[in-house]
Structure formats: C-alpha cells, structure tokens
Design an enzyme around this catalytic site. Sequence first.
Site, PDB file in Angstrom:
ATOM      1  N   SER A  30       7.772  -5.722   6.210  1.00 47.40           N
ATOM      2  CA  SER A  30       7.510  -6.080   7.661  1.00 47.40           C
ATOM      3  C   SER A  30       8.321  -7.973   7.153  1.00 47.40           C
ATOM      4  CB  SER A  30       6.267  -6.884   7.762  1.00 47.40           C
ATOM      5  OG  SER A  30       5.601  -5.686   8.146  1.00 47.40           O
ATOM      6  N   ASP A  72       5.439  -3.244  10.920  1.00 47.47           N
ATOM      7  CA  ASP A  72       4.373  -2.482  11.235  1.00 47.47           C
ATOM      8  C   ASP A  72       4.073  -3.169  12.946  1.00 47.47           C
ATOM      9  OD1 ASP A  72       5.152  -6.088  11.884  1.00 47.47           O
ATOM     10  OD2 ASP A  72       3.121  -6.432  11.298  1.00 47.47           O
ATOM     11  N   ARG A  91       0.586  -1.136  -0.405  1.00 44.80           N
ATOM     12  CA  ARG A  91       0.049  -0.130  -0.267  1.00 44.80           C
ATOM     13  C   ARG A  91       1.009   1.008   0.120  1.00 44.80           C
ATOM     14  NH1 ARG A  91      -3.675   0.824   5.109  1.00 44.80           N
ATOM     15  NH2 ARG A  91      -1.638  -0.133   6.012  1.00 44.80           N
TER      16      ARG A  91
END
Length: 497
Positions: free
Chosen positions: A177, A230, A108
């Site tokens: 991540s 994250d 994203r």
Amino acid sequence: MGKVAVGAAVVCAAAVCAAAALVVRHRMISSRKWSRAMAILKEFEEKSGTPLAKLRQVCDAMDVEMHAGLASEGGSKLNMLISFVDNLPTGDEKGLYYALDLGGTNFRVLRVHLGGKEKGVIGQEFAEVSIPPHLMTGTSEALFDFIAAALAKFVASEPDGFHPPPGRQRELGFTFSFPVRQTSISSGTLIKWTKGFNIEDTVGEDVVGELTKSMEKIGLDMRIAALVNDTIGTLAGGRFYNQDVIAAVILGTGTNAAYVERAHAIPKWHGLIPKSGDMVINMEWGNFRSNLSLTEYDLALDAESLNPGEQIFEKLISGMYLGEIIRRVLLKMAEEADFFGDTVPPKLKVPFILRTPDMAAMHHDTTPDLKVVGNKLKDTLEISNTSLKVRKIVVELCDIVATRGARLAAAGILGILKKLGRDTVKVGEKQKSVIALDGGLYEHYTKFRECLESTLKELLGEEAAETIVIEHANDGSGIGAALLAASHSQYLGVEES
C-alpha cells in the site's frame, strides 16, 4: 449618627449598583461572546452544506474525471491506474495460498485455505510483525531480507498435509500500500515511500523483484502471483463471496476506490483485451477535487499539510482529517469567543490531537449530561468543567463534519455507479450491484456509516436504490491478496496434483 447611617446606606447602595452593573456588563460580554461563537458555528455549517443539488454536481464531476483519467495519463486529477487484475475470484478457487500485507510500520503474513464454491475460506492463519525503525530508513536489501525471513518462519509452521508436491511452488499475493507504477499483475516500480519509510534505493525498483531476490537468498521457493493495493484486495475479497460486487471503497485513515471496468472502455490501455474483457481500475479517488466547497478550516489544513493541493477529497472525508477539522473550528471559537473561558486551552493548539475515534465517541454520546463529551474534552484537550451548553455545541460540530464527509463519500460512490450505467434501472432489468466497503471509519463510526447509506438511497431514488447493496468486506487487504494469488495462479487449468 443619623447622617452616618444615611452615608453608609448611600455607599452600600452605590456598591450594590456597581456590582449589579458589573454583573450586567459581564452578562452582556458573555452574551456577545456566545453570539460570536454561534456565528462561527453557523457560518461553518452553511459553508459545509451538502444539499442534493450540490451532491449531484460532485457525482457528475466524478464521472467526468473518471472518463478523462481513463483516456490519457495525467488527463485528470484521478489517476485511474490500470491494475492488470483481469481475473477476479470466481469463488471456485481451491488450495493453500499466502498473502503479505505491507502498508505501514507493521506487516502481516497470512495463510488461507480455499475450498471452492461449497466451502469458501476453510481456514486462515496470520502473524503480525513489527518493522524495526532503523529498517524503515535503511537499505532496500535489509528491509526485504527482514520480510523474507519472517515469511520463511511463517511458512515453516505450515501444517502437515498442506505442503506442495515436488516441483510446485507456493504462491503469494502481495498487498503493497504505497504508490507504485504497476507494469504487470506481478510487477510494479515504487514511485515514492510514504508513512515514515524513506529508503532511497528502492525508489524506481520493482518491489516484487526486490522481495523475490530476498526469498531466493534464503531458499524460500515462493512465486509472487499478484501485486495489489488494499482497495483491490477488498474488491477481490468481496467478489469471492458475491459475484455481484463491482467496486470497493476504503474509508479508514485514508480513502480510495477501485472498480471493474470494461477493458474496451479504457482508451489509454494499449495491451491485448483480456479474455475476461474486464480490467480493475485503481481510481486513487482521494485526489479528486472538482466541485468541492472548502471552508477556511479546510484551506488552512491543506496549506499546512505535507501535500498541499493534493488529496483534497481525502482531506474532507477520511478518518485522518475529520477530528482535525473540528479542532480547528473549536480553536477559532476559543480565540475569538472565549468558548472555553478566558484563556485558550494550550492543547487545543496542537495539530491532530483530536482524533476521529475521539470525535466518534463524542458524536455517539447518549448520556443526558453528555458525560462522554465532557471526559473526552478533559482527557484529550485538558479542558475541565465544560457546561452542557458547550458540550452540545461540540456534538453539533461533530455532526456537521461527519455528515459532510459521509454525504460526499456517497456522491463519490454514485459517480462510480453512473460511470458504469448502474445508477438507474433499465426496463426489464433488476441487476444487483454490490459495493464492498472496508476501513475503520466505515466500520466503527456508526453515524457516519448510516448517513452515507441513507444519502446514497436518497440520491438514487427508491427504485434504483433497491438494486444497489453496500456490504462490509472485512480484511479485504489480507484475504483479498491470497484470493488474487489464486485467481492468477500459474497452475490455473492444471489438474490439482
């Protein structure tokens, strides 16, 4: 004629007796098999038990391992990674910042407009992009060129009036991540790929440098101000809204925790003590394993996993594994006690076919005939016509596995509070401590969430429980990265142009 009638009557009586004997025998076998199924369930329940005394041992072990991991590299099963994040958001941050969240087969890109204390997050926009499979196993350059191109396209849609003045760079927070050896707030070398990626020439390289090269190639003038995972993003997102946030926990497919440590309490930190005096630690707590009781099903799951002996805590409490533990218990009941009839359902032999969302749906079933359980068994495992008795056992199994996971997670959180001295109330002090929680397991599995929260209260005791708050921090990995770009901006202290 009389003799024939008598003979027939005798034959009939014998047949009835034989049939009755068969019924009795069948009932005895059924009863024996049901007893065996119940014995398997009972043994699993006992070995999965989490009495308070056991949870306190887990909490104490977490505290000890945290100290050991902070003292030296490799000193503990907990990596206790130094994140180089020493400035968490204060809530005063203003301006337009970008974030890139790469943690799987999609990534994203986000644009977040911050308005300081009064306005908070004024607005946010994002775009989601799928990574073509060939790029996941290709070259480093090809992957990062693809990401940079998507980022440039998103920047091109920036509204008028938000463009930076000449000479000022846009700034980005990069949530990455995957296992990274962090070398500064804005650099880190890739240790290894996971989640289906396998690009050899990225391993050992600085991922920020790789992305920066790709951005420069296409003339995208953007500085990566922070490289985070994250969990740290969730901590930052929580802190922006609430200055009492001291730790973040992710409970989703996987699990992790990060918290704010005093820099002088980190013996392995050899750098200068930051101005804030704080340092965020990425615990990588999924690898914790001290004082954890493992059942035969946990041991088998671990032995057959991609990482045997690793991530034991994660294998007991995270969404990736809870449904799989239930499948393994049901398989043993089917094999040894004909739990679903004379044959073992073929689908029940397929690893990971029973996902945790399926488990949650069955656990939350409130219909009188447990219709949801019946449908899930039929649709997922192709087991039809289950009795209510069988369905009730399946729900009981869901309860045992979810309760164990939630209670162990609560003990882990208490371990963090204990390390920070926040597990008890000091005289004359009523300091609030907030834990930011995120992840699909916590968000969507209501019974898991409620059990975690009630267990933490039970462990803390009434007085201390009043000072501890659990808050759901949604989408920390996205907004949190943008907030960390703001709190580590190169323009901090410079008058807004």
